[in-house]
Motif scaffolding. Structure first.
Motif, mmCIF file in Angstrom:
data_model
loop_
_atom_site.group_PDB
_atom_site.id
_atom_site.type_symbol
_atom_site.label_atom_id
_atom_site.label_comp_id
_atom_site.label_asym_id
_atom_site.label_seq_id
_atom_site.Cartn_x
_atom_site.Cartn_y
_atom_site.Cartn_z
ATOM 1 N N TYR A 181 0.843 -1.202 0.000
ATOM 2 C CA TYR A 181 0.000 0.000 0.000
ATOM 3 C C TYR A 181 0.874 1.247 0.000
ATOM 4 O O TYR A 181 0.619 2.193 -0.737
ATOM 5 C CB TYR A 181 -0.890 0.016 1.245
ATOM 6 N N ALA A 182 1.887 1.231 0.861
ATOM 7 C CA ALA A 182 2.794 2.373 0.937
ATOM 8 C C ALA A 182 3.476 2.595 -0.409
ATOM 9 O O ALA A 182 3.599 3.730 -0.875
ATOM 10 C CB ALA A 182 3.822 2.161 2.044
ATOM 11 N N LYS A 183 3.877 1.508 -1.061
ATOM 12 C CA LYS A 183 4.503 1.608 -2.378
ATOM 13 C C LYS A 183 3.528 2.187 -3.402
ATOM 14 O O LYS A 183 3.888 3.058 -4.192
ATOM 15 C CB LYS A 183 4.999 0.241 -2.833
ATOM 16 N N ARG A 192 1.046 4.173 -2.875
ATOM 17 C CA ARG A 192 0.883 5.605 -2.601
ATOM 18 C C ARG A 192 2.108 6.388 -3.058
ATOM 19 O O ARG A 192 1.984 7.419 -3.712
ATOM 20 C CB ARG A 192 0.628 5.829 -1.122
ATOM 21 N N ASP A 193 3.296 5.899 -2.715
ATOM 22 C CA ASP A 193 4.527 6.609 -3.073
ATOM 23 C C ASP A 193 4.706 6.692 -4.581
ATOM 24 O O ASP A 193 5.154 7.715 -5.101
ATOM 25 C CB ASP A 193 5.741 5.922 -2.460
ATOM 26 N N ASP A 194 4.360 5.614 -5.291
ATOM 27 C CA ASP A 194 4.539 5.569 -6.747
ATOM 28 C C ASP A 194 3.356 6.132 -7.514
ATOM 29 O O ASP A 194 3.430 6.291 -8.733
ATOM 30 C CB ASP A 194 4.777 4.124 -7.213
ATOM 31 N N GLY A 195 2.234 6.366 -6.821
ATOM 32 C CA GLY A 195 1.022 6.817 -7.514
ATOM 33 C C GLY A 195 0.438 5.744 -8.408
ATOM 34 O O GLY A 195 -0.207 6.028 -9.407
ATOM 35 N N ALA A 197 4.297 4.670 8.125
ATOM 36 C CA ALA A 197 3.697 5.642 7.224
ATOM 37 C C ALA A 197 3.282 6.865 8.033
ATOM 38 O O ALA A 197 3.314 6.850 9.268
ATOM 39 C CB ALA A 197 2.490 5.028 6.518
ATOM 40 N N GLN A 221 -1.401 11.888 5.609
ATOM 41 C CA GLN A 221 -1.089 13.086 4.837
ATOM 42 C C GLN A 221 -2.356 13.758 4.322
ATOM 43 O O GLN A 221 -3.409 13.140 4.243
ATOM 44 C CB GLN A 221 -0.212 12.727 3.637
ATOM 45 N N GLU A 222 -2.234 15.012 3.970
ATOM 46 C CA GLU A 222 -3.175 15.787 3.169
ATOM 47 C C GLU A 222 -4.466 16.208 3.853
ATOM 48 O O GLU A 222 -4.902 17.328 3.693
ATOM 49 C CB GLU A 222 -3.512 15.058 1.860
#
Length: 172
Positions: A53-55, A57-60, A82, A85-86
Motif C-alpha cells: 500500500y505504501a509503495k 501511494r509513493d509511486d502513484g 507511514a 497526509q493531506e
C-alpha cells in the motif's frame, strides 16, 4: 469496556481474520460516548500500512494495491511505517455498526473545508487497551459535502477481495 479520555491517543487497527494486523493508525479521542467513539487524525499522525500500500501511494500506482490484497489472501504481508497526509480526518464509529462515518477536511485559504463525507464499511469495534480493532471491508461510499450526491468507491477492489475470499458471503 474501557472508556477513553478526551485528548487521549488511541490506535485503530485493521485485524485480518488470521489475527494478523493489516494496518494501524494513531487517532486522537474527541469523545467516547455510548453512541460512538469520535476520533480525529491530522496530517503527520503515525500509521503503519501494508508495505505494498505504501509503495502504491509513493509511486502513484493503484494497481499495486491489487498485489497487497493478494498478499493478504496468502497471509504474507509486511507493515511499513507511514504518515497520514493531506487531510484532517474526523471519524465517528458506533460500537456495533458495520461502518464508520468519516469527514475529510482539506486546506482552504487560512482554514479548512469539508472535502467529503465517507462511509467506511468495516467490522464492528472490538476495544483494546490501546484503542480498537476492526477490519476494513474495502468498499466505501463517498458523499458530497452538501449531501446532494454519492458514489461508490473501490468497487473494483471489493470485487477482487470477494474473489480472493477476504470478504466472506456473510460479511458481504
Amino acid at each position: 469496556m474501557r472508556s477513553f479520555e478526551t485528548g487521549e491517543t488511541v490506535v485503530r487497527r485493521d485485524v485480518h481474520r488470521s489475527g494478523r494486523v493489516w494496518s494501524e493508525q494513531a487517532l486522537r479521542v474527541l469523545a467516547d460516548i455510548d453512541e460512538a467513539l469520535v476520533t480525529a487524525c491530522a496530517p503527520g499522525a503515525e500509521a503503519r500500512w501494508p508495505a505494498l500500500y505504501a509503495k502504491a501511494r509513493d509511486d502513484g500506482d493503484r494497481s499495486v494495491r491489487t498485489e497487497a490484497f493478494e498478499a493478504m489472501a496468502t497471509g504474507r504481508w509486511e507493515l511499513a511505517d507511514a504518515v497520514w497526509q493531506e487531510t484532517d480526518l474526523l471519524l465517528w464509529k458506533p460500537p456495533a455498526a458495520w461502518f464508520s462515518i468519516n469527514a475529510f477536511f482539506v486546506p482552504d485559504g487560512a482554514g479548512r473545508r469539508l472535502r467529503n463525507w465517507y462511509v467506511n464499511f468495516e467490522h464492528p469495534t472490538r476495544r483494546t487497551e490501546a484503542g480498537f480493532d476492526t477490519f476494513d471491508l474495502t468498499v466505501d461510499l463517498l458523499i458530497h459535502p452538501d449531501l446532494t450526491g454519492w458514489e461508490w468507491k473501490d468497487e473494483d477492489e471489493y470485487a477482487h477481495v470477494r474473489r480472493l475470499g477476504i470478504v466472506s458471503d456473510a460479511e458481504h
